[in-house]
Design a protein around this motif. Structure first.
Motif, PDB file in Angstrom:
ATOM      1  N   ALA A  26      -1.725  -0.801   6.708  1.00 51.98           N
ATOM      2  CA  ALA A  26      -2.293  -0.258   5.475  1.00 51.98           C
ATOM      3  C   ALA A  26      -2.498   1.249   5.613  1.00 51.98           C
ATOM      4  CB  ALA A  26      -3.619  -0.944   5.167  1.00 51.98           C
ATOM      5  N   ASN A  27      -3.006   1.603   6.748  1.00 55.28           N
ATOM      6  CA  ASN A  27      -3.278   2.973   7.066  1.00 55.28           C
ATOM      7  C   ASN A  27      -2.013   3.840   7.093  1.00 55.28           C
ATOM      8  OD1 ASN A  27      -5.241   4.630   7.707  1.00 55.28           O
ATOM      9  ND2 ASN A  27      -5.234   4.173   9.888  1.00 55.28           N
ATOM     10  N   LEU A  50       0.808  -1.202   0.000  1.00 55.06           N
ATOM     11  CA  LEU A  50       0.000   0.000   0.000  1.00 55.06           C
ATOM     12  C   LEU A  50       0.851   1.267   0.000  1.00 55.06           C
ATOM     13  CD1 LEU A  50      -2.873   0.199  -0.459  1.00 55.06           C
ATOM     14  CD2 LEU A  50      -3.292   0.314   1.972  1.00 55.06           C
ATOM     15  N   ALA A  99      -2.440  -5.751  10.154  1.00 55.00           N
ATOM     16  CA  ALA A  99      -2.328  -5.376   8.735  1.00 55.00           C
ATOM     17  C   ALA A  99      -3.155  -4.137   8.435  1.00 55.00           C
ATOM     18  CB  ALA A  99      -2.782  -6.540   7.856  1.00 55.00           C
ATOM     19  N   SER A 100      -4.289  -3.979   9.113  1.00 53.59           N
ATOM     20  CA  SER A 100      -5.140  -2.818   8.842  1.00 53.59           C
ATOM     21  C   SER A 100      -4.452  -1.524   9.266  1.00 53.59           C
ATOM     22  CB  SER A 100      -6.490  -2.971   9.532  1.00 53.59           C
ATOM     23  OG  SER A 100      -6.322  -3.320  10.883  1.00 53.59           O
ATOM     24  N   LYS A 119      -0.504   4.403   3.694  1.00 50.18           N
ATOM     25  CA  LYS A 119      -1.096   5.478   2.902  1.00 50.18           C
ATOM     26  C   LYS A 119      -0.570   6.836   3.354  1.00 50.18           C
ATOM     27  CE  LYS A 119      -5.089   3.416   3.187  1.00 50.18           C
ATOM     28  NZ  LYS A 119      -6.524   3.114   3.171  1.00 50.18           N
ATOM     29  N   ILE A 120      -0.414   6.996   4.666  1.00 44.06           N
ATOM     30  CA  ILE A 120       0.112   8.265   5.184  1.00 44.06           C
ATOM     31  C   ILE A 120       1.526   8.490   4.645  1.00 44.06           C
ATOM     32  CG2 ILE A 120       0.829   9.497   7.278  1.00 44.06           C
ATOM     33  CD1 ILE A 120      -1.477   7.954   8.715  1.00 44.06           C
TER      34      ILE A 120
END
Lengths: 446, 446
Positions: free
Chosen positions: B298-299, B16, B294-295, B302-303
C-alpha cells in the motif's frame, strides 16, 4: 524525618515523579507525602458511578510505590521552609529534603457566582474517596440529574449516570460540547450519541440559579426555564492547587499556576512542580494554556524525576499538545494538537485532510465500526498541527500515533507513506488506513 | 485500447497505486487490469475459514476504484512491449500506456522438494476465490489438519481451523513460531496460546514426506513419526510473481524481485513496480529483505502513484521496517523493526527496555488485559530499533506509534516523555503507559 527527595501529592504526577527519581537515582531516599488514605485513579472517577459501582475498584495500588522502594507518608504538609529545606506536617513533625517536588494537583472550580451553589446535592467532582462515596449514594437515590459543563468530565459523568437509568440533562454555556478539543462536526457526533440514549443536551445555555430550600430541587437557565434536579454535578473545570507554594514564596503565573522552566524547576532551584499545579505552555504558541490532564502530569513528573539531581533529559518539555480521548457509549473520540478553529484563530494557514473508513477489514468482521478522521496541516511547511478521530476503541491508541507525529514535526507527505502494521481483526485495511489516507487527501489539496 | 496509466494487478498494491494516481493527477485516465472476477482481502484470507465462513464476505469492493473514476478490466496481460509502450491481453487486444505500474504480487512457495507435495488435499494459500472455496470445503470435511509453517499465515490458519473443532498440528522447521518477527519470549507466549486451545505445535521439526495414494493421509517428519492429515495447509512463504516483468527484460534482483529505485521505478523509467513483486530493502541495513506485506504494498503504491508523472514525494521509501500484527485467540501480538536477535546479529550495540502492565485503568474495568512490551534501542545513539508487543486489541495501533517512532529516528529519551492521550476505557494508565515506561526502563540501563 529526613529524605533526599520529598514529593508532595500522591496522584499521577506525584507517583511518577517518585518512581522516576527512584529509577534514575537508585541510592536516594524518596518519600511521597499525601493526604488521602487511598488514591483514586483520577480519570477513572466518572466510571465509579455507572460501570465500577464502587470506589474500591478505582484505587491506584500503593504497591507501585512501595515495591519500588519509595517511602509513603499519609499526612498533610502545612508549610514549606525553603530556607532550611524542610516542610512541616500536621502529624509527623518536620521533614527535611534535598529536593522537593510539588504535585499538589488541582481543585474543581466551585461556581460561587451562581446563586444556590452551596445547596445540598450540588456537587463538584473532587478526588476524595469518602466524598465520592457520598456523591454516589446521592446519585443512586436521585431521579433527575443535571450536569453543568459539557467538557470531558461533564460528558463522561452524564453518560455514566444515564447508564443507571436516571433522567440526565447536560448544560453547556458554549455552542458545542467538548469544544476545547473538537471541531463542530465531532462535537455534533458526540451530542448525537448522548441524545440517542435519552440525555437532554442544552448547549449555548447559561445556568442562572440553583433553586431549593436545603437541597437543590431545580436548575434555572438564562431563558427562565427550570429543570428538575435531585442532584447537580458541576463540571466547570479545575484550577491549580497552589496555596502551599504561594505561601512559601514560590512564583505563580497570572493564572495561579506555579511558574516552571523547561525542566519543571520553580524559581527555587531545589523545588520542582509537576502536573495540574504547574503552568502549561502550548506546544505551538508557547502561550499559557489551562490543559490539566493526568497524562501531562505523568510526563512532567518523569522530566522532574529524571532531572532531579542533574539535568539528564535535555529540553524534553516542548509544551502541551492537548492529547485527549474519551468514549461515549460505543464510540471513542480522540484529539491532539490544534483544532481547525484554534489553528485559524492563531492565524495558521492550514489545509485539512479528511477520511472515513471502517476499523477492521473486511467490514463483514464482527464488531466493525466506522472511523472518521480529520487532520490539520500547515499548508506551507506541511507539518501536522492537529488531529481528531471518532470510531472504535482502537482510536484510543491511533491518536497517540498522531500525538507523536505532532511532537516530531511530521509532514503530510511523511504520513502519506509511513509504514504501519495492519491486520484484519485489529486495524483498518492498508488500502484505506485512516492516517495515511487523510494525509493523502490533504496533499491532493496543497 | 488506450490509457494514461495502466496498473497490472488488483490487490492492495494495484488498488492503491490507481487511486493515488487518480487523486494526484485528476485528468489522467487510469486503468486497472486484473485476472480475478472478485478480489479477496489478502490478509483476510485465513479468517474466511473459521470466522467469516464465506469467501463472499472477504471481498474488496470494486466501488473503491470505480467511484474514484478508475477503469477496470478483467483480463490477463500476456506480455509487455516496452518499445511501443503497450501490453497485449488475452481477451482485450493491446492496451497502450504512458506509465505502467506492475503490482503482480506474489505466489505461494510450493514445496516441490518434499515428496508427495502434489497429493490431493495438500494446499498452499492462493488468493483465488474459487480455489479458496474448494480448500474451505475440504477443510470443513476434514478431521485432522496439518499446517506446515509457523509464520503469520500458518499460525492464523491453525487458529481458524481449530475454531471449527478440527485436530490441528503446526509444524515449523525453526526453533520458534513467528521467529522472523518476535524474540523467543513472545514466540513462547504465542505457542502457549495455541496449545491452550488444543493445537499441537511441533517446532524444530522438518517435514520429510506427504503420504497417501491419491489424497494425503499422513505427514512424515524427520524423526520418522507420522501425523494423520486429511488436509495439509502449506504456509512456507511466498515469492515475487515476476515472470511477466522478466520476459519484458525488466531487471530483477538475485531473489527474483523487480529492482526498483527510491521512487519505485524499474530500469524502464516509465514502468514502476510496487508490492510483493518489487524488491524490499531493510530500513536499517539497506539489505534486500523478503518482507512481503499488503501494508508495505500500500505504501509503495502511494509512492509510485503520487510520483507517476513527476517526482512529488521526495525519497519517501526509506526501506521496510517490517511492521506486523496478528491476533491469536484473545491476544494480539505486534512487532516493528529489528528483534533483539536480529539487532545483535547485525552487530548493533543495544539496550533493552521492558515493561508489563494492563491495557485499561483501573484494572477492575471489564475486559482488561495484560500488555507486555519490549523496546530495542541503539545504546550509543539512543535511537529506537525495534518493538514487540503482546496484549489486547489496542496493541494493533500501539505498534504503529512505534512504527512511526522508528521511521522518525526517535530516541529513548523522547519516548520517555512523549505526550499521549490516555483514558480508562481505551488505554493503559498515564502512570504506566507501556511505551514511555519501557523507554524509561531502557534509559535507566544506559
Amino acid at each position: 524525618m529526613e529524605t533526599d527527595v520529598l514529593v508532595i501529592g500522591g496522584s499521577a504526577g506525584g507517583i511518577l515523579a517518585a518512581l522516576s527519581v527512584k529509577k534514575t537515582y537508585k541510592d536516594k531516599k524518596v518519600t511521597v507525602i499525601r493526604m488521602a488514605e487511598r488514591v483514586m485513579v483520577p480519570c477513572g472517577i466518572p466510571y465509579i458511578f455507572g460501570t465500577l459501582k464502587d470506589t474500591s475498584k478505582n484505587v491506584i495500588p500503593d504497591s507501585m510505590l512501595t515495591n519500588a522502594g519509595v517511602e509513603l507518608v499519609i499526612d498533610e504538609v502545612v508549610s514549606i521552609d525553603r530556607q532550611n529545606k524542610k516542610v512541616s506536617t500536621r502529624k509527623n513533625g518536620d521533614i527535611s529534603y534535598k529536593k522537593l517536588i510539588l504535585a499538589t494537583g488541582s481543585l474543581p472550580i466551585v461556581p460561587t457566582f451562581i446563586p444556590g451553589y452551596d445547596l445540598d446535592n450540588v456537587f463538584t467532582i473532587k478526588k476524595d474517596e469518602e466524598y465520592l462515596k457520598f456523591v454516589q449514594q446521592k446519585i443512586n437515590e436521585a431521579e433527575d440529574v443535571v450536569v453543568v459543563g459539557g467538557g470531558f468530565i461533564g460528558v463522561e459523568m452524564a453518560e455514566q449516570v444515564q447508564l443507571l437509568g436516571k433522567n440526565v440533562t447536560i448544560i453547556e454555556v458554549a455552542d458545542k460540547l467538548l469544544w476545547q478539543a473538537f471541531d463542530p462536526e465531532f462535537s455534533d457526533m458526540a451530542e448525537a450519541k448522548l441524545k440517542e440514549h435519552g440525555i437532554k443536551v442544552l448547549t449555548g445555555t447559561k445556568v442562572t440559579k440553583f433553586i431549593g430550600e436545603k437541597e437543590v430541587k431545580e436548575v434555572e437557565i438564562h431563558t427562565g426555564e427550570r429543570i428538575k434536579a435531585d442532584v447537580v454535578i458541576v463540571a466547570m473545570g479545575v484550577k491549580p492547587n497552589t496555596k502551599l507554594a504561594e505561601e512559601a514564596g514560590i512564583k505563580l503565573n497570572e493564572k495561579g499556576a506555579i511558574t516552571v522552566d523547561e525542566y519543571m524547576r520553580t524559581n527555587d532551584p531545589d523545588i520542582f512542580a509537576v502536573g495540574d499545579c504547574a503552568e502549561k505552555k502550548c506546544f505551538f504558541t508557547r502561550k499559557n494554556v489551562p490543559i490539566l490532564l493526568a497524562s501531562i502530569a505523568a510526563n512532567e513528573a518523569k522530566i522532574a524525576g529524571v532531572n532531579a539531581f542533574e539535568l539528564r533529559l535535555v529540553r524534553e518539555n516542548k509544551g502541551t499538545i492537548s492529547a485527549f480521548s474519551t468514549k461515549i457509549y460505543n464510540t471513542a473520540f480522540a484529539a491532539a494538537g490544534l483544532t481547525e478553529t484554534q489553528a485559524r484563530a492563531e492565524g495558521f494557514d492550514i489545509v485539512i485532510g479528511e477520511f472515513n473508513t471502517i476499523d477492521k477489514h473486511p467490514g463483514t468482521l464482527p464488531n466493525t465500526m466506522n472511523v472518521k478522521i480529520k487532520l490539520i496541516f500547515s499548508r506551507y511547511s506541511g507539518v501536522i498541527l492537529g488531529a481528531q478521530l471518532a470510531g472504535g476503541d482502537n482510536v484510543g491508541e491511533m491518536i497517540n500515533i498522531l500525538s507523536l507525529a505532532i511532537q516530531k514535526g511530521t509532514t503530510a507527505s511523511e504520513l502519506t507513506t509511513f509504514q504501519v502494521a495492519t491486520h484484519p481483526l485489529l486495524t483498518s485495511s492498508p488500502v484505506s488506513y485512516p492516517i495515511s489516507s487523510a494525509a493523502l487527501d490533504a496533499l491532493s489539496k496543497i
